[in-house]
Design an enzyme around this catalytic site. Structure first.
Site, short mmCIF file in Angstrom:
data_model
loop_
_atom_site.label_atom_id
_atom_site.label_comp_id
_atom_site.label_asym_id
_atom_site.label_seq_id
_atom_site.Cartn_x
_atom_site.Cartn_y
_atom_site.Cartn_z
N PHE A 23 -45.54 -82.18 -5.53
CA PHE A 23 -45.62 -83.51 -6.14
C PHE A 23 -45.26 -83.42 -7.63
CE2 PHE A 23 -48.11 -87.16 -7.77
CZ PHE A 23 -47.76 -88.14 -6.87
N ASP A 50 -53.90 -77.68 -4.36
CA ASP A 50 -53.98 -79.13 -4.50
C ASP A 50 -54.26 -79.70 -3.11
OD1 ASP A 50 -53.37 -81.88 -4.57
OD2 ASP A 50 -52.13 -81.60 -6.34
N TYR A 83 -58.88 -91.14 -3.97
CA TYR A 83 -58.50 -92.50 -3.56
C TYR A 83 -57.59 -92.51 -2.34
CZ TYR A 83 -54.65 -91.11 -6.64
OH TYR A 83 -53.65 -90.41 -7.23
N LYS A 84 -57.23 -91.32 -1.82
CA LYS A 84 -56.37 -91.26 -0.63
C LYS A 84 -57.27 -91.28 0.61
CE LYS A 84 -52.55 -89.39 -3.23
NZ LYS A 84 -51.85 -88.22 -3.77
N ARG A 117 -42.61 -93.05 5.15
CA ARG A 117 -43.79 -92.21 5.31
C ARG A 117 -44.91 -93.04 5.90
NH1 ARG A 117 -46.80 -89.12 0.42
NH2 ARG A 117 -47.60 -91.23 0.18
C1 LIG Z 1 -51.49 -88.24 -5.16
C2 LIG Z 1 -51.24 -86.89 -5.76
C3 LIG Z 1 -51.51 -86.65 -7.12
C4 LIG Z 1 -52.00 -87.80 -7.98
O1 LIG Z 1 -52.41 -87.47 -9.26
P1 LIG Z 1 -53.19 -88.59 -10.11
O2 LIG Z 1 -53.49 -87.94 -11.39
O3 LIG Z 1 -54.39 -88.99 -9.32
O4 LIG Z 1 -52.26 -89.76 -10.28
C5 LIG Z 1 -51.32 -85.38 -7.61
N1 LIG Z 1 -50.85 -84.36 -6.81
C6 LIG Z 1 -50.57 -84.58 -5.50
C7 LIG Z 1 -50.09 -83.45 -4.65
C8 LIG Z 1 -50.74 -85.84 -4.96
O5 LIG Z 1 -50.45 -86.07 -3.66
#
Ligand SMILES: *Cc1c(COP(=O)(O)O)cnc(C)c1O
Length: 414
Positions: free
Chosen positions: A134, A211, A236-237, A385
């Site tokens: 990401f 992560d 939040y996911k 997705r």
């Molecule tokens: C959703 C996600 C993030 C989000 O980071 P935020 O700081 O909460 O915006 C980071 N890394 C991965 C792999 C994600 O899927």
């Protein structure tokens, strides 16, 4: 839009049968389900709220906040970051108490833990990462590397799968300070071999940070059992904490005294209210806190964790595999003839909670789905997705959404 958009009868029947046999089906009614949303397939980006959260938030405003006021910091809030951290650890991370803390955003928590880990290995010059991770993860690693004079050794995995253990084993050695990977690939949903990769990194003397954004709450995670060093994830996911809900950070107990994080705020101080002259880190996981944590945002997370506990992670994982399996079966039968390609693992063991379907017209298909109240995600360059949050998604809802994908592709692009 045409009236009756449906999949072929045997696929409609299959969805009905899967819903009928689903031991978790009743949990869906505990979420807020507005009429205008025909199908929600983005629970892996922002989980739906629980109805119980309405009352809990209102009760918080009147009680803990409105009535207890500043006294609530002493009574409940000061320990809330570690208390909710422990709940997350037990419910979805396989982590014993005292190793998980809640606060910051994933991005900031990631920065803090990466920096702490790299600083703890001063003689080692490299960070191992992968090009498919990401953006936030890649960007943070680039800035920590620049700040600390380290080099990133990039693995370039097959985007359709993910990072393989052998690819990691081939690049870790006595130069490696830290390996940073996502447990679940955010595009393909490929589940990396967390125990195997962790062991390979440890054999080279490196630390490992996982992560867990797309795995916690949908895939079994056993951080303690796999001897993981550090982990971060967002709430939040699949943990349904709501927009801007804080991250969690996990640091194995054995590393607490060895690691010092860079954002040295008063909340991570040994005695926050002593207002002392110099920074002295707290003992234990509290030292990874920085500033005042978002207490309000922790309420929905607690509600979802309670639901996850009632459902049980094994049952959630089983339903997740059936949902993604159904999406792939429909893709093979009705969408593949229209040029759709399945870009997620076919092996259910290696597939997490979402399925990515590729087609050159997917961007406009997703735009049209949103207009119809069907809400999946688009991931460039050509990925639809489909995020399938097991407790809030029914097979019927998924079947409806896929029927619309078929109808849009047939009417507009064939
Ligand atoms: C959703 C996600 C993030 C989000 O980071 P935020 O700081 O909460 O915006 C980071 N890394 C991965 C792999 C994600 O899927």
């Amino acid at each position: 839009m045409p009236e009756d958009i449906r999949l072929p009868q045997e696929l409609v029947d299959l969805a009905a049968e899967l819903d009928q046999r689903d031991p978790l089906a009743a949990f869906r009614s505990e979420f807020v389900l507005p009429d205008g949303v025909l199908a929600y397939l983005d629970g892996n980006s922002l989980g739906r709220p629980l109805t119980v959260t309405r009352g809990r938030l209102a009760g918080f405003v009147d009680g803990e906040w409105g009535e207890r006021l500043i006294r609530a910091w002493d009574e409940r809030w000061l320990d809330r970051s570690t208390a909710v951290g422990d709940l997350i650890g037990r419910a979805v991370l396989g982590a014993a108490a005292g190793q998980t803390v809640v606060g910051d955003s994933t991005t900031v928590m990631l920065y803090k833990l990466v920096r702490a880990a790299v600083d703890a290995r001063p003689g080692r010059s490299e960070i191992v990462a992968d090009t498919e991770n990401f953006p936030t993860d890649r960007f943070i690693l680039a800035s920590v590397a620049a700040e600390t004079g380290r080099t990133i050794r990039w693995i370039e995995p097959d985007p359709a799968t993910g990072v393989q253990t052998a690819e990691v084993a081939a690049v870790v050695d006595d130069r490696t300070a830290l390996v940073v990977l996502s447990h679940v690939a955010y595009k393909s949903a490929y589940i990396a071999d967390l125990p195997g990769i962790t062991a390979a990194a440890h054999r080279a003397g490196a630390l490992v940070l996982w992560d867990l954004c797309h795995s916690a709450g949908v895939v079994d995670v056993h951080l303690d059992a796999a001897d993981v060093d550090l982990a971060v994830g967002c709430s939040y996911k699949f943990l349904n904490g709501g927009p801007g809900a804080p991250a969690y950070g996990y640091v194995a107990r054995r590393l607490h005294d060895e690691l010092t994080q860079p954002v040295t705020g008063w909340m991570g101080h040994a005695e926050p209210f002593a207002m002392g002259g110099a920074y002295v880190p707290a003992t234990g996981i509290r030292r990874f806190l920085s500033g005042t944590p978002p207490i309000l945002s922790m309420i929905p997370i607690e509600d979802m964790l309670a639901l996850i506990d009632r459902a049980g992670m094994p049952a959630i994982r089983t339903k997740s595999a059936l949902l993604t399996g159904y999406a792939i079966a429909v893709a093979d039968e009705v969408l593949a003839p229209l040029g759709v390609v399945v870009a997620s693992p076919r092996d259910a063991e290696r597939r997490a909670g979402h399925v990515t379907l590729e087609h050159d017209a997917m961007k406009s298909v997703v735009d049209e789905l949103w207009r119809r109240g069907i809400i999946p995600d688009f991931r460039p360059a050509r990925g639809l997705r489909i995020g399938l949050s097991p407790l809030s998604t029914s097979f019927g809802e998924l079947a409806t959404a896929l029927a619309h994908v078929q109808q849009i592709l047939e009417s507009q692009y064939s």
